[in-house]
Design a protein around this motif. Structure first.
Motif, PDB file in Angstrom:
ATOM      1  N   LYS A   1      21.040  57.016  48.080  1.00 26.22           N
ATOM      2  CA  LYS A   1      21.591  56.893  49.432  1.00 26.22           C
ATOM      3  C   LYS A   1      23.012  56.319  49.375  1.00 26.22           C
ATOM      4  N   GLU A   2      23.204  55.340  48.506  1.00 28.50           N
ATOM      5  CA  GLU A   2      24.536  54.751  48.395  1.00 28.50           C
ATOM      6  C   GLU A   2      25.533  55.759  47.829  1.00 28.50           C
ATOM      7  N   ALA A   3      25.072  56.625  46.877  1.00 27.79           N
ATOM      8  CA  ALA A   3      25.957  57.652  46.323  1.00 27.79           C
ATOM      9  C   ALA A   3      26.395  58.641  47.397  1.00 27.79           C
ATOM     10  N   ASP A   4      25.452  59.027  48.282  1.00 29.49           N
ATOM     11  CA  ASP A   4      25.835  59.919  49.382  1.00 29.49           C
ATOM     12  C   ASP A   4      26.892  59.278  50.255  1.00 29.49           C
ATOM     13  N   SER A   5      26.692  57.955  50.536  1.00 26.87           N
ATOM     14  CA  SER A   5      27.680  57.252  51.358  1.00 26.87           C
ATOM     15  C   SER A   5      29.031  57.195  50.663  1.00 26.87           C
ATOM     16  N   LEU A   6      28.999  56.990  49.327  1.00 26.61           N
ATOM     17  CA  LEU A   6      30.256  56.929  48.589  1.00 26.61           C
ATOM     18  C   LEU A   6      30.958  58.277  48.554  1.00 26.61           C
ATOM     19  N   HIS A   7      30.190  59.377  48.478  1.00 26.31           N
ATOM     20  CA  HIS A   7      30.814  60.710  48.522  1.00 26.31           C
ATOM     21  C   HIS A   7      31.550  60.914  49.839  1.00 26.31           C
ATOM     22  N   ARG A   8      30.925  60.483  50.926  1.00 22.05           N
ATOM     23  CA  ARG A   8      31.599  60.632  52.225  1.00 22.05           C
ATOM     24  C   ARG A   8      32.877  59.803  52.259  1.00 22.05           C
ATOM     25  N   ARG A   9      32.784  58.579  51.735  1.00 23.06           N
ATOM     26  CA  ARG A   9      33.978  57.726  51.732  1.00 23.06           C
ATOM     27  C   ARG A   9      35.059  58.322  50.829  1.00 23.06           C
ATOM     28  N   LEU A  10      34.648  58.948  49.717  1.00 20.47           N
ATOM     29  CA  LEU A  10      35.615  59.554  48.808  1.00 20.47           C
ATOM     30  C   LEU A  10      36.372  60.693  49.485  1.00 20.47           C
ATOM     31  N   ARG A  11      35.644  61.512  50.218  1.00 21.53           N
ATOM     32  CA  ARG A  11      36.331  62.613  50.920  1.00 21.53           C
ATOM     33  C   ARG A  11      37.336  62.066  51.931  1.00 21.53           C
ATOM     34  N   SER A  12      36.938  60.996  52.640  1.00 22.34           N
ATOM     35  CA  SER A  12      37.865  60.382  53.598  1.00 22.34           C
ATOM     36  C   SER A  12      39.072  59.790  52.877  1.00 22.34           C
ATOM     37  N   ALA A  13      38.823  59.147  51.686  1.00 23.26           N
ATOM     38  CA  ALA A  13      39.930  58.558  50.942  1.00 23.26           C
ATOM     39  C   ALA A  13      40.878  59.630  50.428  1.00 23.26           C
ATOM     40  N   LEU A  14      40.342  60.802  49.989  1.00 26.13           N
ATOM     41  CA  LEU A  14      41.214  61.891  49.531  1.00 26.13           C
ATOM     42  C   LEU A  14      42.116  62.374  50.646  1.00 26.13           C
ATOM     43  N   SER A  15      41.565  62.441  51.843  1.00 26.22           N
ATOM     44  CA  SER A  15      42.383  62.853  52.990  1.00 26.22           C
ATOM     45  C   SER A  15      43.501  61.840  53.232  1.00 26.22           C
ATOM     46  N   ASP A  16      43.156  60.526  53.119  1.00 30.91           N
ATOM     47  CA  ASP A  16      44.183  59.498  53.302  1.00 30.91           C
ATOM     48  C   ASP A  16      45.243  59.577  52.210  1.00 30.91           C
ATOM     49  N   VAL A  17      44.824  59.921  50.966  1.00 26.34           N
ATOM     50  CA  VAL A  17      45.776  60.037  49.863  1.00 26.34           C
ATOM     51  C   VAL A  17      46.765  61.160  50.106  1.00 26.34           C
ATOM     52  N   ARG A  18      46.255  62.296  50.629  1.00 21.39           N
ATOM     53  CA  ARG A  18      47.165  63.419  50.903  1.00 21.39           C
ATOM     54  C   ARG A  18      48.196  63.018  51.950  1.00 21.39           C
ATOM     55  N   ARG A  19      47.746  62.322  52.984  1.00 18.24           N
ATOM     56  CA  ARG A  19      48.711  61.879  53.996  1.00 18.24           C
ATOM     57  C   ARG A  19      49.707  60.890  53.385  1.00 18.24           C
ATOM     58  N   GLY A  20      49.205  60.005  52.485  1.00 21.39           N
ATOM     59  CA  GLY A  20      50.112  59.040  51.843  1.00 21.39           C
ATOM     60  C   GLY A  20      51.134  59.729  50.970  1.00 21.39           C
ATOM     61  N   GLU A  21      50.720  60.783  50.249  1.00 22.73           N
ATOM     62  CA  GLU A  21      51.673  61.502  49.405  1.00 22.73           C
ATOM     63  C   GLU A  21      52.773  62.144  50.236  1.00 22.73           C
ATOM     64  N   ALA A  22      52.402  62.656  51.411  1.00 22.36           N
ATOM     65  CA  ALA A  22      53.427  63.237  52.288  1.00 22.36           C
ATOM     66  C   ALA A  22      54.414  62.165  52.747  1.00 22.36           C
ATOM     67  N   ALA A  23      53.865  60.964  53.062  1.00 27.56           N
ATOM     68  CA  ALA A  23      54.745  59.878  53.490  1.00 27.56           C
ATOM     69  C   ALA A  23      55.655  59.430  52.343  1.00 27.56           C
ATOM     70  N   VAL A  24      55.138  59.439  51.102  1.00 27.57           N
ATOM     71  CA  VAL A  24      55.950  59.045  49.945  1.00 27.57           C
ATOM     72  C   VAL A  24      57.087  60.033  49.729  1.00 27.57           C
ATOM     73  N   ARG A  25      56.796  61.334  49.867  1.00 27.51           N
ATOM     74  CA  ARG A  25      57.865  62.330  49.698  1.00 27.51           C
ATOM     75  C   ARG A  25      58.962  62.111  50.733  1.00 27.51           C
ATOM     76  N   LYS A  26      58.559  61.815  51.961  1.00 24.49           N
ATOM     77  CA  LYS A  26      59.559  61.572  53.010  1.00 24.49           C
ATOM     78  C   LYS A  26      60.384  60.326  52.684  1.00 24.49           C
ATOM     79  N   ALA A  27      59.706  59.246  52.178  1.00 26.23           N
ATOM     80  CA  ALA A  27      60.416  58.012  51.849  1.00 26.23           C
ATOM     81  C   ALA A  27      61.381  58.238  50.694  1.00 26.23           C
ATOM     82  N   ARG A  28      60.983  59.060  49.718  1.00 28.03           N
ATOM     83  CA  ARG A  28      61.879  59.350  48.599  1.00 28.03           C
ATOM     84  C   ARG A  28      63.141  60.051  49.063  1.00 28.03           C
ATOM     85  N   ALA A  29      62.983  60.983  49.994  1.00 21.68           N
ATOM     86  CA  ALA A  29      64.172  61.680  50.510  1.00 21.68           C
ATOM     87  C   ALA A  29      65.104  60.697  51.207  1.00 21.68           C
TER      88      ALA A  29
END
Length: 450
Positions: A181-209
């Motif tokens: 059950k905890e692994a299922d919860s962690l998978h959901r959190r991982l997918r949410s974290a990946l989405s946050d990482v993609r948004r962070g990478e976009a923000a980093v590219r903008k900051a670099r420019a």
């Protein structure tokens, strides 16, 4: 002492012997019984090797004299008979049974074998062998009973372990379900974290420019600042050159005036010296005050200090001696160090004394000479004397005492010379030469006060 019934000495015909070594348990019991019986014998009745253990307790006899008692029982028939008599008194029933050649049912087989070994009745070897076999059988039975008890205990532990294993397995299944059950919860959190990482990478590219734009602006400002700094450095160099030119002009003008003044002064001095040579004027050796008739005070010498109510061991005496004009302090080095700190190595003795003398010389302003005995040195001592202290070593074949007397004789009459030494011969010699001897302890106390 009477021999026990049925016993024969080891040198008699028909002496019985064991066909195998005495069992260890029986041997220990024989030694223990002998140790207890040993206290009832006099020292004269004991074999020579055992007399030193006569005053020991039975336990200490067994511990320290076990082998000696066993050897004496085997090789000394008289000693064995005395021990047998003591055993008959201490264990009468067991001794009687053993003499009769029977094994008492209630007696310990080890005790029976030990008593039979000491009494040695007819057939004692068989009796010892039978008792030893009975002891081994009893020991085997006890070992079997202990093995059965151990087997029962192990079976009980196995049953408990199986029950605990079932309980542990059930707990592990529950933990596995919770982990899934905890692994299922962690998978959901991982997918949410990946989405946050993609948004962070976009923000980093903008900051670099934006950072690149800021760097470009900063580079332009830096280039402009460097150009302004070069211009200011050029103006500063021009100002420094002008200032140096002004200073050079001032120095040249001042040097001309100084040269003219120095030339005039040299002219006046040369004229005065020429006039003195022409008039042949002698140097002034007397003063007007010296023509007035009066009584002058007498000069104080080191011998006068002793008459001023000071103890010969008072450090103030040394201070007053060194306060005399042009005082010279001569120190017998090793005599002082071996009086004050003899446990130190010679090198550390020298360094400690010279350090104290350096401070004394700085405080009093007196001339200080420290003499060490160098007659036995194989090579010169490498030493950096401290400021204000002269360090001398006597030559081969010459002692420090002789060098001290030569130093005193080298001084002009009337100069205050103070010699520090506890050597009576040195003190008498320098006193005859006009110096003032003082004890080594006086200098040590004066150095300890600083």
């Amino acid at each position: 002492m009477e021999r026990t019934g049925g016993e024969r000495g080891p040198d008699e015909p028909g002496e019985e012997a064991l066909d195998r070594p005495l069992p260890e348990k029986v041997r220990r019991r024989v030694v223990a019984l002998t140790g207890d019986a040993l206290g009832g014998l006099t020292v004269a009745e004991l074999p020579v090797p055992l007399r030193q253990y006569a005053r020991f307790t039975p336990q200490r006899r067994v511990r320290f004299a076990g082998n000696a008692m066993a050897a004496a029982l085997e090789s000394d028939p008289a000693f064995r008979r005395r021990i047998a008599d003591r055993l008959c008194e201490a264990l009468p029933e067991l001794a009687a049974s053993v003499r009769g050649g029977t094994l008492p049912a209630a007696a310990d087989p080890v005790d029976v074998a030990a008593v039979a070994y000491v009494l040695r009745p007819e057939g004692w070897a068989k009796l010892v062998a039978a008792a030893s076999e009975e002891a081994q059988r009893t020991q085997a039975e006890r070992a079997g009973e202990e093995a059965e008890r151990e087997l029962a205990r192990l079976r009980e532990e196995l049953a408990q372990a199986r029950a605990a294993g079932r309980t542990h397995a059930e707990g592990l299944r529950a933990e596995l379900d919770a982990a899934r059950k905890e692994a299922d919860s962690l998978h959901r959190r991982l997918r949410s974290a990946l989405s946050d990482v993609r948004r962070g990478e976009a923000a980093v590219r903008k900051a670099r420019a934006e950072l690149e734009e800021v760097r470009a602006a900063a580079a332009a400002e830096k280039a402009a600042a460097e150009g302004e700094a070069r211009r200011l450095r050029s103006r500063l160099a021009e100002a420094e050159a002008a200032l140096e030119a002004g200073r050079r002009a001032v120095r040249e003008g001042r040097s001309v005036e100084d040269m003219r003044l120095r030339l005039l002064l040299d002219t006046v001095l040369d004229a005065a010296q020429g006039l003195r040579r022409e008039l042949a004027l002698p140097p002034v050796t007397h003063r007007p005050a010296e023509t007035v008739d009066a009584v002058e005070p007498g000069r104080m010498t080191p011998k006068d200090i002793a008459r001023r109510a000071l103890s010969e061991e008072d450090p103030a005496l040394l201070d007053q001696l060194l306060a005399l004009p042009q005082a010279h302090l001569v120190v017998d080095g090793y005599n002082v160090t071996k009086t004050g700190y003899p446990s130190l190595p010679l090198e550390k003795q020298r360094l400690r004394l010279l350090g104290g003398l350096a401070g004394l010389a700085a405080q009093t302003g007196a001339e200080v000479t420290c003499v060490f005995d160098g007659a036995e040195l194989a090579a010169p001592v490498l030493l950096a004397p401290p400021r204000g202290v002269r360090v001398l070593f006597s030559k081969p074949g010459q002692t420090a005492d002789e060098l001290i007397r030569r130093l005193v004789r080298a001084e002009p009459p009337g100069r205050p010379v103070v010699v520090v030494s506890a050597d009576r011969e040195v003190a008498d010699g320098v006193a005859a030469a006009g110096a003032r001897p003082v004890a080594s302890v006086l200098l040590l106390r004066r150095l300890g006060r600083t």
